[in-house]
Design a protein around this motif. Sequence first.
Motif, PDB file in Angstrom:
ATOM      1  N   UNK A   1       0.842  -1.195   0.000  1.00  0.00           N
ATOM      2  CA  UNK A   1       0.000   0.000   0.000  1.00  0.00           C
ATOM      3  C   UNK A   1       0.881   1.251   0.000  1.00  0.00           C
ATOM      4  N   UNK A   2       0.276   2.400  -0.036  1.00  0.00           N
ATOM      5  CA  UNK A   2       1.051   3.637  -0.101  1.00  0.00           C
ATOM      6  C   UNK A   2       0.619   4.613   0.971  1.00  0.00           C
ATOM      7  N   UNK A   3       1.492   5.554   1.231  1.00  0.00           N
ATOM      8  CA  UNK A   3       1.133   6.709   2.057  1.00  0.00           C
ATOM      9  C   UNK A   3       1.328   7.942   1.180  1.00  0.00           C
ATOM     10  N   UNK A   4       0.695   9.003   1.549  1.00  0.00           N
ATOM     11  CA  UNK A   4       0.859  10.262   0.827  1.00  0.00           C
ATOM     12  C   UNK A   4       1.801  11.138   1.645  1.00  0.00           C
ATOM     13  N   UNK A   5       2.968  11.432   1.081  1.00  0.00           N
ATOM     14  CA  UNK A   5       4.004  12.151   1.817  1.00  0.00           C
ATOM     15  C   UNK A   5       3.566  13.577   2.123  1.00  0.00           C
ATOM     16  N   UNK A   6       3.460  13.918   3.410  1.00  0.00           N
ATOM     17  CA  UNK A   6       3.053  15.275   3.784  1.00  0.00           C
ATOM     18  C   UNK A   6       3.976  16.326   3.164  1.00  0.00           C
ATOM     19  N   UNK A   7       3.441  17.504   2.927  1.00  0.00           N
ATOM     20  CA  UNK A   7       4.126  18.681   2.391  1.00  0.00           C
ATOM     21  C   UNK A   7       4.512  18.537   0.922  1.00  0.00           C
ATOM     22  N   UNK A   8       4.552  17.265   0.437  1.00  0.00           N
ATOM     23  CA  UNK A   8       4.987  17.012  -0.935  1.00  0.00           C
ATOM     24  C   UNK A   8       3.825  16.506  -1.781  1.00  0.00           C
ATOM     25  N   UNK A   9       2.999  15.642  -1.176  1.00  0.00           N
ATOM     26  CA  UNK A   9       1.858  15.069  -1.882  1.00  0.00           C
ATOM     27  C   UNK A   9       2.209  13.870  -2.736  1.00  0.00           C
ATOM     28  N   UNK A  10       3.437  13.396  -2.622  1.00  0.00           N
ATOM     29  CA  UNK A  10       3.876  12.260  -3.425  1.00  0.00           C
ATOM     30  C   UNK A  10       3.421  10.960  -2.777  1.00  0.00           C
ATOM     31  N   UNK A  11       2.860  10.054  -3.588  1.00  0.00           N
ATOM     32  CA  UNK A  11       2.508   8.735  -3.064  1.00  0.00           C
ATOM     33  C   UNK A  11       3.754   7.858  -3.035  1.00  0.00           C
ATOM     34  N   UNK A  12       4.046   7.287  -1.875  1.00  0.00           N
ATOM     35  CA  UNK A  12       5.233   6.435  -1.742  1.00  0.00           C
ATOM     36  C   UNK A  12       4.824   5.095  -1.123  1.00  0.00           C
ATOM     37  N   UNK A  13       5.470   3.992  -1.531  1.00  0.00           N
ATOM     38  CA  UNK A  13       5.035   2.661  -1.087  1.00  0.00           C
ATOM     39  C   UNK A  13       5.474   2.325   0.337  1.00  0.00           C
ATOM     40  N   UNK A  14       4.753   1.394   0.913  1.00  0.00           N
ATOM     41  CA  UNK A  14       5.160   0.766   2.185  1.00  0.00           C
ATOM     42  C   UNK A  14       5.826  -0.543   1.797  1.00  0.00           C
ATOM     43  N   UNK A  15       7.146  -0.683   2.112  1.00  0.00           N
ATOM     44  CA  UNK A  15       7.900  -1.854   1.649  1.00  0.00           C
ATOM     45  C   UNK A  15       8.379  -2.681   2.845  1.00  0.00           C
ATOM     46  N   UNK A  16       8.317  -4.020   2.733  1.00  0.00           N
ATOM     47  CA  UNK A  16       8.851  -4.877   3.796  1.00  0.00           C
ATOM     48  C   UNK A  16      10.360  -5.061   3.606  1.00  0.00           C
ATOM     49  N   UNK A  17      11.136  -4.832   4.663  1.00  0.00           N
ATOM     50  CA  UNK A  17      12.600  -4.984   4.557  1.00  0.00           C
ATOM     51  C   UNK A  17      13.158  -5.418   5.905  1.00  0.00           C
ATOM     52  N   UNK A  18      14.054  -6.424   5.849  1.00  0.00           N
ATOM     53  CA  UNK A  18      14.600  -6.987   7.090  1.00  0.00           C
ATOM     54  C   UNK A  18      15.548  -6.039   7.817  1.00  0.00           C
ATOM     55  N   UNK A  19      15.958  -4.958   7.174  1.00  0.00           N
ATOM     56  CA  UNK A  19      16.840  -3.988   7.844  1.00  0.00           C
ATOM     57  C   UNK A  19      16.133  -3.342   9.035  1.00  0.00           C
ATOM     58  N   UNK A  20      14.809  -3.242   8.973  1.00  0.00           N
ATOM     59  CA  UNK A  20      14.046  -2.511   9.984  1.00  0.00           C
ATOM     60  C   UNK A  20      14.102  -3.237  11.332  1.00  0.00           C
ATOM     61  N   UNK A  21      14.373  -2.458  12.381  1.00  0.00           N
ATOM     62  CA  UNK A  21      14.322  -2.974  13.745  1.00  0.00           C
ATOM     63  C   UNK A  21      12.914  -2.730  14.276  1.00  0.00           C
ATOM     64  N   UNK A  22      12.133  -3.807  14.395  1.00  0.00           N
ATOM     65  CA  UNK A  22      10.720  -3.621  14.775  1.00  0.00           C
ATOM     66  C   UNK A  22      10.561  -3.172  16.223  1.00  0.00           C
TER      67      UNK A  22
END
Length: 896
Positions: free
Chosen positions: A246-267
């Motif tokens: 899915x996507x979020x709409x980047x505040x102040x910019x209005x650009x749609x950017x994806x939500x990506x799964x990545x193992x780098x993230x520390x949950x």
Amino acid sequence: MPRIELDKAYTPSTVEARLYQKWEEQGCFRAQIRKGHKPYVIMMPPPNVTGMLTLGHVLNNSLQDLLARWRRMSGDDVLWLPGTDHAGIATQIKVEDQLAKEGLTRHDLGREKLVEKIWEWRENYGGIILQQLRKIGASCDWSRTRFTLDADLSRAVAEIFVRLYDKGLIYRGKRIVNWDPEKHTALSDEQVEFRNVNSHLWHFKYPLSDGSGHLVVATTRPETMLGDTAVAVHPEDERYKHLHGKTITLPLVGRRIPIVPDEYVDREFGTGCVKVTPAHDPNDFEIGNRHGLQFIIVIGPDGRMSDEAPVPFCGLDRKEARKAVVAALEEQGLVEKIEPYSHSVGHNERTGTVIEPLLSEQWFVKMQDLAQPAIAAVREGRVKFHPEHWEKTYFHWLENVRDWCISRQIWWGHRIPLWTVKETGEVICSLDDPTIDPNYAGLTLVQDPDVVDTWFSSWLWPFSTLGWPNKTDDLTHFYPTSTLVTAPDIIFLWVARMIIASEEVFGVEPFRDVYFTGLVRDMQGRKMSKSLGNSPDPLEVVDSYGADALRFTIISQTPRGGDIRFGSDMCEQGRNFANKLWNATRFLLMNVPEDGATFAFDPIEILPNAPENLIDRWITSAFFSCVRDVDRAMTEFRFADAAKRIYSFIWNDFCDWYLELIKVRLQGSAANRSDALTHALGVLHGIVRLLHPLMPFVTEEIYQTLSKLSASTWPADHRHTSIMQAEFPRYQAALADESVEAQFSKLQDVVNAIRNIRGELRIAPSLRIPAGIRSDKKALAGEWENLSDSVLRLAGLDLFELDRPRPKGSASAIAQGIEVYVPLHGLIDVNAERARLGKEDERLLKLVVGTKAKLSNASFVERAKPEVVEAERDKLAELEHAHEKIRRFLDELESV
């Protein structure tokens, strides 16, 4: 021959400059290429041309000098090659700072004029550190001094660049670099200093594009959110699995950017959602590559927001943009919270400018394939690390190596040998300037404006300094080199890369051994720095104590590869050591008869002959045992052990014991005097040769003095203009006698035991007293008969009994299984001594109880620094030992 005398005290300031000048004039440091002699080569890690001498330099170069002098005296063709590094940005900054005082920038001068200015600066100031190294006795071959921008070294840099480029190992690409927005250049990792900064952690709400809610992300850099191209979550985080894709709409910019799964993230960190800015963070760059994200540069090379940023923020400075972004998000109700946060931020180590991780087009070297032979060189033992544990660090870096960004946007350095034909776009990589090539006549060729990373020249240092790419006599004889002495903080930046370069060019390792020094810290364990004011000027230490004292102190205190705690007053030990040896020499020279005809001295002929006298046999054996131990310690890079072993032998065995033991013979008949003196001077001659690599000045001065003794009678091959040309002592197994050394070890312990009893019971040193030794296991008379006279004199006795029962009312001690006793009847006021010792017993008992209570306090043990706790434990052990001795003496006094 008139008597040869030394000054009453050794004065380094009157000796060191004179001797060093003489060494240089006589060419003592110059490397030779001799048939039948193996080479021993050390390449000095080139200090920055901007550098000034520090204690770190003193440690590193004292160890190199120790090795060079040792191997030189052992007969090797020694080359210790010195030089300096042009230090790219560090040197350019020095000159730019001078220009700034005149209100000028480098752009006002232009490239050519600025480089001329830097060369002028280098001529005036660039050799200071090499002059300072002379002050500590560095025996480099100064005739071979190199500079990384010398013409032939520059040619070597161009040669390796062209070779790697032609093999497809150098390419131009976009990567995240350490960008200095003030100096407008990329920096290497070692030029970035991370400092703790008190700032904030901002938590922003990013709305889901479908209007179903929002995600909360946390950042320390709000201004970079304008360049976000994704939000990353951990693939196994159950909270967000339903949002993958899915996507979020980047505040102040209005650009749609994806939500990506990545193992780098520390949950576990924050909300488990991470904003991804691939053009401004190295980790985000990797995420961006893995997921094919956009790379949007919102901060330009000047540190201002670029045209890619929304119009309200475009052109703002980074700091201004941060405030503006937070204000705009607050206005939209998208700031969830702001909390204080301390984190590590990269700064230019020279200027203090905050580094900007920036996606930039640079030149890179592909490292993965190049690294494999370098890994094998260490894994197979062709290159050995001392200490070995650094191998793990080395392997970890090389097995995960990234491509090397080698381009720098400055003007001082090796220009990248690439030209672009403006009309056709052809790229030319050439050793020679193609603008004079007739094939390109009439075309416009533009050379790449960048220079290569300083380390791109330094990685060639072991062989470019010997003439490569030309095949020279030096390169043939002295390469590969032998030993590298360096700091572990450049194991990746320099050590690994030198091995890589040598394996690539020659297919062999550049050196056999790498010794990693530790850091020199202050007495509190802190890293030395100007800001703390805890870094002594080494030259001031030399002025106060002498170069030998500084060298001895810093080497004797360094654990193998470990850090050192150093205070200037510690050099008093080294100064006292030099004076001890000086006074021993002076004492012996005072006993040389003025009539030279009655005394002939050739030390080389003395030591190899087994002496008849037992005392001489002992000191000879002890000397060669010391030689064996020192040689082994040096071979194993245990430099502190070598220094301490030499110190112990000279101070204790030779000065405190041997010279005392031969005084009777020196005062006896002419024959006895000559025999004792000749052997003592022979051992002294061996001592100064053994000690020379560690303390070169005092040993040279004593050596030159000894050379005046009947020098005309010495064979030609025994006469040398410098001690450096003399032979380092070799272990003579035939002259080492463990049984004699064991005998004298017992003698020393017995005499010390008697002296300790005298001291504890306050028996006047001038009073001659009785004493004895006995053993329940065996009779001692046979072994001790020849030693009795020595014990009588050294312990101040009028009677020395062997194998007699211990008289009632004697103080006693045990020395190596031998009972030592001193009958006390008539020697002391028993009642007064009993009262004194009783008070001391009470005092020590209170201290023991108090220290035990302190160490039993869990709060103290847990909160105090480990070294403080350890000091308390050592203190307790000493107190308990002292208390035990007092109790024993009190018990013995009961029977008097």
